[in-house]
Design a protein around this motif. Sequence first.
Motif, short mmCIF file in Angstrom:
data_model
loop_
_atom_site.label_atom_id
_atom_site.label_comp_id
_atom_site.label_asym_id
_atom_site.label_seq_id
_atom_site.Cartn_x
_atom_site.Cartn_y
_atom_site.Cartn_z
N LEU A 92 0.85 -1.18 0.00
CA LEU A 92 0.00 0.00 0.00
C LEU A 92 0.89 1.24 0.00
O LEU A 92 1.75 1.40 0.87
CB LEU A 92 -0.91 -0.02 1.23
CG LEU A 92 -2.05 0.96 1.27
CD1 LEU A 92 -3.01 0.74 0.10
CD2 LEU A 92 -2.80 0.82 2.59
N LEU A 93 0.70 2.12 -1.00
CA LEU A 93 1.52 3.33 -1.14
C LEU A 93 0.77 4.59 -0.74
O LEU A 93 1.38 5.57 -0.31
CB LEU A 93 2.02 3.46 -2.58
CG LEU A 93 2.85 2.30 -3.12
CD1 LEU A 93 3.13 2.49 -4.60
CD2 LEU A 93 4.13 2.14 -2.32
N LEU A 100 2.07 7.05 1.98
CA LEU A 100 2.67 6.25 3.05
C LEU A 100 4.18 6.22 2.78
O LEU A 100 4.69 5.35 2.08
CB LEU A 100 2.07 4.84 3.09
CG LEU A 100 0.55 4.81 3.32
CD1 LEU A 100 0.03 3.38 3.26
CD2 LEU A 100 0.19 5.46 4.64
N ALA A 101 4.86 7.23 3.32
CA ALA A 101 6.27 7.47 3.00
C ALA A 101 7.15 6.27 3.29
O ALA A 101 8.05 5.96 2.51
CB ALA A 101 6.77 8.70 3.76
N GLU A 107 9.89 0.70 -1.26
CA GLU A 107 9.72 0.24 -2.65
C GLU A 107 10.41 1.16 -3.66
O GLU A 107 10.36 0.90 -4.86
CB GLU A 107 8.23 0.13 -2.99
CG GLU A 107 7.48 -0.87 -2.13
CD GLU A 107 7.90 -2.31 -2.36
OE1 GLU A 107 8.59 -2.61 -3.36
OE2 GLU A 107 7.53 -3.15 -1.52
N ARG A 108 11.00 2.25 -3.18
CA ARG A 108 11.68 3.23 -4.03
C ARG A 108 10.74 3.79 -5.10
O ARG A 108 11.07 3.87 -6.28
CB ARG A 108 12.95 2.64 -4.65
CG ARG A 108 13.98 2.27 -3.61
CD ARG A 108 15.21 1.61 -4.17
NE ARG A 108 15.03 0.50 -5.08
CZ ARG A 108 14.73 -0.76 -4.71
NH1 ARG A 108 14.58 -1.06 -3.45
NH2 ARG A 108 14.60 -1.71 -5.61
N ILE A 109 9.56 4.21 -4.66
CA ILE A 109 8.55 4.81 -5.54
C ILE A 109 8.43 6.28 -5.17
O ILE A 109 8.27 6.63 -4.00
CB ILE A 109 7.18 4.12 -5.34
CG1 ILE A 109 7.25 2.63 -5.65
CG2 ILE A 109 6.10 4.81 -6.16
CD1 ILE A 109 7.44 2.29 -7.09
N SER A 110 8.52 7.14 -6.18
CA SER A 110 8.42 8.58 -5.94
C SER A 110 6.96 9.03 -6.05
O SER A 110 6.14 8.38 -6.71
CB SER A 110 9.26 9.34 -6.96
OG SER A 110 8.68 9.24 -8.24
N PRO A 111 6.64 10.17 -5.44
CA PRO A 111 5.29 10.72 -5.60
C PRO A 111 4.95 10.97 -7.07
O PRO A 111 3.80 10.76 -7.48
CB PRO A 111 5.35 12.05 -4.82
CG PRO A 111 6.42 11.83 -3.79
CD PRO A 111 7.44 10.95 -4.47
N GLU A 112 5.94 11.36 -7.88
CA GLU A 112 5.69 11.61 -9.29
C GLU A 112 5.20 10.35 -10.01
O GLU A 112 4.32 10.43 -10.88
CB GLU A 112 6.95 12.15 -9.98
CG GLU A 112 7.35 13.55 -9.56
CD GLU A 112 8.01 13.62 -8.18
OE1 GLU A 112 8.56 12.59 -7.70
OE2 GLU A 112 7.95 14.68 -7.56
#
Length: 158
Positions: A92-93, A100-101, A107-112
């Motif tokens: 869940l992101l 969820l920082a 997971e190395r996922i950026s907001p962009e």
Amino acid sequence: METIVRIVIIYTVIIVGLRILGKREFGQLSPAELVTLLIIPEIVSPALVRDDPSLTNAIVGTTTLFSLVFVVSLLMHHVPPLEKVVSSSPTLLVSDGRFLAENMNKERISPEEIYTEMRKAGVYELSQVRWVVLESDGKMSVIPRPGAARVANDDTSS
């Protein structure tokens, strides 16, 4: 002519092996399946360029690799704890319009990247999002809040 025959034989073995493993799109490959596809060229290249005069090693190596992938997939299907070890689980992101920082960093996922997936789903504000889930196959699912205004994709505009 011998090189052509070797390529045809190796191609046939790989196609049959991939067909036995089942239908998947490349975006849905598990890490084990991706590794398999990356190892195949290393196994078969000596037979294709005649560093190894025998095709047998390439065929035995390729079928062994396909057999391992098949056995592991069977075991994962029948032994759920093994599936949890070998495969990843969804993460869940975004929850109720908030990033969820900790999960995003893990997971190395950026907001962009999340905003990109939101736009693809027709959602343009974080407050409209109930959840964003990073699925096991690496794709993101955007679940809007009930009643959130969604904009249909309009491919006719420039």
